[in-house]
Design a protein around this motif. Structure first.
Motif, short mmCIF file in Angstrom:
data_model
loop_
_atom_site.label_atom_id
_atom_site.label_comp_id
_atom_site.label_asym_id
_atom_site.label_seq_id
_atom_site.Cartn_x
_atom_site.Cartn_y
_atom_site.Cartn_z
N THR A 32 0.82 -1.21 0.00
CA THR A 32 0.00 0.00 0.00
C THR A 32 0.85 1.26 0.00
N HIS A 33 1.92 1.25 0.82
CA HIS A 33 2.78 2.42 0.88
C HIS A 33 3.46 2.68 -0.47
N GLY A 34 3.70 1.62 -1.22
CA GLY A 34 4.36 1.76 -2.50
C GLY A 34 3.47 2.35 -3.58
N PHE A 42 -6.02 2.27 -0.27
CA PHE A 42 -6.82 1.91 0.91
C PHE A 42 -8.27 1.64 0.52
N THR A 43 -8.77 2.33 -0.49
CA THR A 43 -10.13 2.07 -0.96
C THR A 43 -10.25 0.66 -1.52
N LEU A 44 -9.27 0.24 -2.30
CA LEU A 44 -9.29 -1.12 -2.86
C LEU A 44 -9.20 -2.17 -1.75
N ILE A 45 -8.39 -1.91 -0.73
CA ILE A 45 -8.30 -2.84 0.39
C ILE A 45 -9.66 -2.97 1.07
N SER A 46 -10.34 -1.84 1.25
CA SER A 46 -11.66 -1.88 1.89
C SER A 46 -12.68 -2.59 1.01
N LEU A 212 -8.70 4.21 -9.56
CA LEU A 212 -8.67 2.82 -9.08
C LEU A 212 -8.23 1.85 -10.16
N ARG A 213 -8.57 2.15 -11.40
CA ARG A 213 -8.40 1.18 -12.48
C ARG A 213 -6.96 0.67 -12.63
N PRO A 214 -5.93 1.54 -12.67
CA PRO A 214 -4.57 1.01 -12.86
C PRO A 214 -3.98 0.37 -11.60
N LEU A 215 -4.66 0.52 -10.47
CA LEU A 215 -4.10 0.02 -9.21
C LEU A 215 -4.82 -1.21 -8.69
N TRP A 216 -5.84 -1.67 -9.40
CA TRP A 216 -6.72 -2.67 -8.81
C TRP A 216 -5.98 -3.97 -8.46
N GLY A 217 -5.00 -4.37 -9.27
CA GLY A 217 -4.31 -5.63 -9.00
C GLY A 217 -3.57 -5.60 -7.67
N ARG A 218 -2.65 -4.64 -7.51
CA ARG A 218 -1.87 -4.54 -6.27
C ARG A 218 -2.76 -4.22 -5.08
N GLY A 219 -3.77 -3.36 -5.31
CA GLY A 219 -4.64 -2.99 -4.21
C GLY A 219 -5.45 -4.15 -3.67
N LEU A 220 -6.00 -4.95 -4.57
CA LEU A 220 -6.81 -6.09 -4.13
C LEU A 220 -5.94 -7.18 -3.51
N ILE A 221 -4.71 -7.38 -4.03
CA ILE A 221 -3.80 -8.33 -3.39
C ILE A 221 -3.49 -7.87 -1.97
N GLY A 222 -3.22 -6.56 -1.82
CA GLY A 222 -3.00 -6.02 -0.48
C GLY A 222 -4.20 -6.23 0.41
#
Length: 292
Positions: A32-34, A42-46, A212-222
């Motif tokens: 997430t920090h990266g 944090f939105t994707l994690i939630s 959100l679109r370009p971050l969804w992979g790393r965000g959802l893994i997190g």
């Protein structure tokens, strides 16, 4: 899933489970920090939390009515935790914010559980927690005393630690009142996972979807790592001592320091190494005392 863990031999599994959770926690925080847009992360994690919770509540037993006030309180505290951690990461670097946030928690948990909740804390456990806390403080302050410009970030990190301690105490009692670890975790995931995405949408509107679109992979893994890490801790809290678990889970700081050095190229140095060894020594004391 955490619900199947009771088959592992009782209390002997608790320290192993909590240490595994600590590794996962450091990993999702590093991911997430990266991310450049931390609110989106944090939105994707939630969203991952809410999605998993929506599925799990269909499969899990309904918690006992006595557990619902705990679930509501924990969900509110975890939203506050996410907002404070988000702010700390926006203002400060990972190597200082993460250990400061995590290092505050075991001291608060030990103090509240012994003074307000009446839980006993034998001398051996107290010594182990004290040694671990000293190591955590060494990690947080390895680069020296923070200056005035760092105070807002430090305040957010300290507030994060207080929130961690607060929901640790709430969940430690709530999961035992629920009658079902699986059901408690499922409803907690669903309740707390819905709030931050709504707040993010209120702030950014439809443009949030674009970020959100370009971050969804790393965000959802997190998010999945975060869910697994917390589910393991809640299971452990249903079987172990709260102060001991709070101290053991903060060993994620050691793993966080390594992530900071390897991934974010932050200086590890002899102070951070010494502090990490101190944390591990505290764990050894805690285990020798039979605390976990």
């Amino acid at each position: 899933m955490p619900a199947s863990l009771p088959s592992i031999s009782g209390s002997a599994a608790v320290p192993v489970v909590v240490l595994g959770s600590a590794v996962l926690h450091a990993l999702w925080n590093g991911l997430t920090h990266g991310l450049r847009d931390k609110l989106a992360g944090f939105t994707l994690i939630s969203l991952a939390s809410a999605g998993c919770g929506a599925v799990l509540v269909c499969l899990a037993p309904l918690p006992d009515p006595a557990a619902w006030p705990y679930i509501a309180a924990s969900a509110a505290l975890q939203v506050a935790y996410q907002l404070l951690l988000l702010r700390a990461y926006q203002l400060g670097d990972f190597g200082q914010m993460y250990p400061t946030a995590r290092g505050t928690s075991p001291l608060v948990v030990a103090l509240v559980s012994t003074t307000l909740l009446g839980h006993s804390l034998p001398a051996g456990q107290a010594l182990g927690i004290a040694v671990i806390s000293c190591g955590l403080a060494g990690l947080a302050l390895a680069d020296g005393i923070p200056g005035r410009a760092q105070l807002p970030a430090l305040a957010a990190a300290l507030g994060t630690g207080v929130m961690i301690a607060s929901y640790t105490l709430v969940d430690g009692n709530g999961v035992r009142a629920s009658g079902t670890v699986f059901g408690y975790i499922a409803w907690l995931y669903l309740c707390q996972g819905l709030v931050l995405p709504l707040l993010a949408w209120a702030r950014r509107g439809p443009s949030l979807l674009t970020t959100l679109r370009p971050l969804w992979g790393r965000g959802l893994i997190g998010g999945l790592l975060s869910l697994l890490a917390y589910g393991l801790v809640v299971w452990a809290q249903s079987r172990g001592d709260l102060s001991t678990i709070a101290a053991l889970r903060e060993t994620s700081i050691v793993f966080g320091a390594l992530i900071g050095a390897v991934v974010f190229r932050e200086r590890l140095g002899h102070r951070r190494i010494t502090a990490s060894v101190t944390v591990l020594a505290g764990i050894a004391v805690l285990q020798f005392a039979g605390g976990a």
